[in-house]
Design a protein around this motif. Sequence first.
Motif, PDB file in Angstrom:
ATOM      1  N   VAL A  32       0.834  -1.199   0.000  1.00  0.00           N
ATOM      2  CA  VAL A  32       0.000   0.000   0.000  1.00  0.00           C
ATOM      3  C   VAL A  32       0.878   1.262   0.000  1.00  0.00           C
ATOM      4  O   VAL A  32       0.686   2.165  -0.820  1.00  0.00           O
ATOM      5  CB  VAL A  32      -0.953  -0.022   1.223  1.00  0.00           C
ATOM      6  N   GLU A  36       1.217   3.895  -3.003  1.00  0.00           N
ATOM      7  CA  GLU A  36       0.881   5.305  -2.809  1.00  0.00           C
ATOM      8  C   GLU A  36       2.053   6.213  -3.215  1.00  0.00           C
ATOM      9  O   GLU A  36       1.858   7.248  -3.849  1.00  0.00           O
ATOM     10  CB  GLU A  36       0.493   5.576  -1.342  1.00  0.00           C
ATOM     11  N   HIS A  67      -1.416  10.001   1.706  1.00  0.00           N
ATOM     12  CA  HIS A  67      -1.913   8.624   1.907  1.00  0.00           C
ATOM     13  C   HIS A  67      -0.775   7.721   2.390  1.00  0.00           C
ATOM     14  O   HIS A  67      -0.948   6.924   3.301  1.00  0.00           O
ATOM     15  CB  HIS A  67      -2.470   8.040   0.595  1.00  0.00           C
ATOM     16  N   PHE A  71      -0.786   5.753   5.964  1.00  0.00           N
ATOM     17  CA  PHE A  71      -0.765   4.289   6.079  1.00  0.00           C
ATOM     18  C   PHE A  71       0.476   3.797   6.839  1.00  0.00           C
ATOM     19  O   PHE A  71       0.414   2.774   7.515  1.00  0.00           O
ATOM     20  CB  PHE A  71      -0.884   3.621   4.706  1.00  0.00           C
ATOM     21  N   ALA A 122      -6.754   0.272  -5.974  1.00  0.00           N
ATOM     22  CA  ALA A 122      -6.790   0.893  -4.640  1.00  0.00           C
ATOM     23  C   ALA A 122      -8.224   0.950  -4.109  1.00  0.00           C
ATOM     24  O   ALA A 122      -8.480   0.567  -2.961  1.00  0.00           O
ATOM     25  CB  ALA A 122      -6.179   2.294  -4.703  1.00  0.00           C
ATOM     26  N   TYR A 126      -9.244  -1.038  -0.734  1.00  0.00           N
ATOM     27  CA  TYR A 126      -9.637  -0.308   0.475  1.00  0.00           C
ATOM     28  C   TYR A 126     -11.096  -0.615   0.841  1.00  0.00           C
ATOM     29  O   TYR A 126     -11.436  -0.669   2.020  1.00  0.00           O
ATOM     30  CB  TYR A 126      -9.390   1.195   0.324  1.00  0.00           C
ATOM     31  N   ARG A 127     -11.946  -0.837  -0.161  1.00  0.00           N
ATOM     32  CA  ARG A 127     -13.344  -1.218   0.142  1.00  0.00           C
ATOM     33  C   ARG A 127     -13.407  -2.557   0.854  1.00  0.00           C
ATOM     34  O   ARG A 127     -14.186  -2.752   1.780  1.00  0.00           O
ATOM     35  CB  ARG A 127     -14.171  -1.323  -1.148  1.00  0.00           C
ATOM     36  N   TYR A 129     -10.907  -3.953   2.541  1.00  0.00           N
ATOM     37  CA  TYR A 129     -10.192  -3.857   3.828  1.00  0.00           C
ATOM     38  C   TYR A 129     -11.043  -3.169   4.905  1.00  0.00           C
ATOM     39  O   TYR A 129     -10.986  -3.542   6.085  1.00  0.00           O
ATOM     40  CB  TYR A 129      -8.882  -3.094   3.610  1.00  0.00           C
ATOM     41  N   LEU A 130     -11.819  -2.183   4.493  1.00  0.00           N
ATOM     42  CA  LEU A 130     -12.558  -1.328   5.444  1.00  0.00           C
ATOM     43  C   LEU A 130     -13.302  -2.098   6.552  1.00  0.00           C
ATOM     44  O   LEU A 130     -13.119  -1.796   7.739  1.00  0.00           O
ATOM     45  CB  LEU A 130     -13.507  -0.423   4.655  1.00  0.00           C
ATOM     46  N   THR A 141      -8.686   4.900   6.262  1.00  0.00           N
ATOM     47  CA  THR A 141      -8.973   4.192   5.006  1.00  0.00           C
ATOM     48  C   THR A 141     -10.220   4.773   4.338  1.00  0.00           C
ATOM     49  O   THR A 141     -10.247   4.960   3.115  1.00  0.00           O
ATOM     50  CB  THR A 141      -9.153   2.678   5.280  1.00  0.00           C
ATOM     51  N   LEU A 145     -10.175   6.447   0.672  1.00  0.00           N
ATOM     52  CA  LEU A 145     -11.052   5.860  -0.350  1.00  0.00           C
ATOM     53  C   LEU A 145     -11.771   6.948  -1.165  1.00  0.00           C
ATOM     54  O   LEU A 145     -11.855   6.877  -2.394  1.00  0.00           O
ATOM     55  CB  LEU A 145     -12.054   4.951   0.372  1.00  0.00           C
ATOM     56  N   GLU A 148      -9.352   8.412  -3.635  1.00  0.00           N
ATOM     57  CA  GLU A 148      -9.027   7.524  -4.761  1.00  0.00           C
ATOM     58  C   GLU A 148     -10.122   7.581  -5.835  1.00  0.00           C
ATOM     59  O   GLU A 148      -9.835   7.485  -7.029  1.00  0.00           O
ATOM     60  CB  GLU A 148      -8.801   6.075  -4.310  1.00  0.00           C
TER      61      GLU A 148
END
Length: 234
Positions: A32, A36, A67, A71, A122, A126-127, A129-130, A141, A145, A148
């Motif tokens: 990540v 980034e 970002h 992170f 990305a 991230y969706r 992972y959230l 995150t 998101l 992005e």
Amino acid sequence: MDSTTTRTMPSSSIPFTTEIYRQSYGRINGVVVVGEALAEQHFRLLARAIPEDAGELKRLGAMEGRHARDFVGCAKNLGTEPDARFAKELFAPLHALFRDCDRRGDLPGCLVIQCLIVECFAVAAYRVYLPVADTYARPITASVLQDEVEHLNYGEVWLKQRFSAVKEAITAVCSQALPATLPILRALVPDMQTIGMDPLELMVEFTEIFEQSLEAIGFTRHDATRLTLRAMAA
Ligand code: PL3
Ligand code: FE2
Ligand code: FE2
């Protein structure tokens, strides 16, 4: 573990404090953070290549720098750090392709790689992972998101405005860049499972967002599906 179980895994059952979680998180977080940082470089190169949008593109590049820093903070909060060496190797082919397109003045190629492929990747990651993120990483995150989606949108608008002129170039770069993205995903499968992410869900999400983007730019649904599937099967 099937995808439904993984997606709904309650945060209380995720082993955030174990050594195995920390190690997997360090490798994923490395991808990540390196992704980034490369996105920042790519937007700075794009700002040089598209002078009329330089201000906007530098702003997007600066967001990527933030970002990356945010992170790194997520890893630090869990008592680990990003594994950058592993991540740089994984991103090298995709980054080299971007540099080639930039050197050749292939703007559609650069925009497809950064704004479509990397940003769709990305958004999808991230969706997924959230829902399994720890309480420190979750709001970070969620905010990243939103950024992005803006980056993806910049590329969509630019390519849509020139669709008939860039259609062939888009198809050509997808056939090279999509196969260079899959090894990154594949390498992360075991680590994603450790932190509660479903790799299959990520693939499905990525494919959906990518095809929607191609349609937004001007491809028919049929062509968008063919282009994505053909490149991913390569
Ligand atoms: C563009 O703005 C950034 C590109 C980054 C690509 C990220 C790929 C992530 C792979 C899967 C892990 C997502 C989990 C997030 C954990 C911090
Ligand atoms: Fe970003
Ligand atoms: Fe981005």
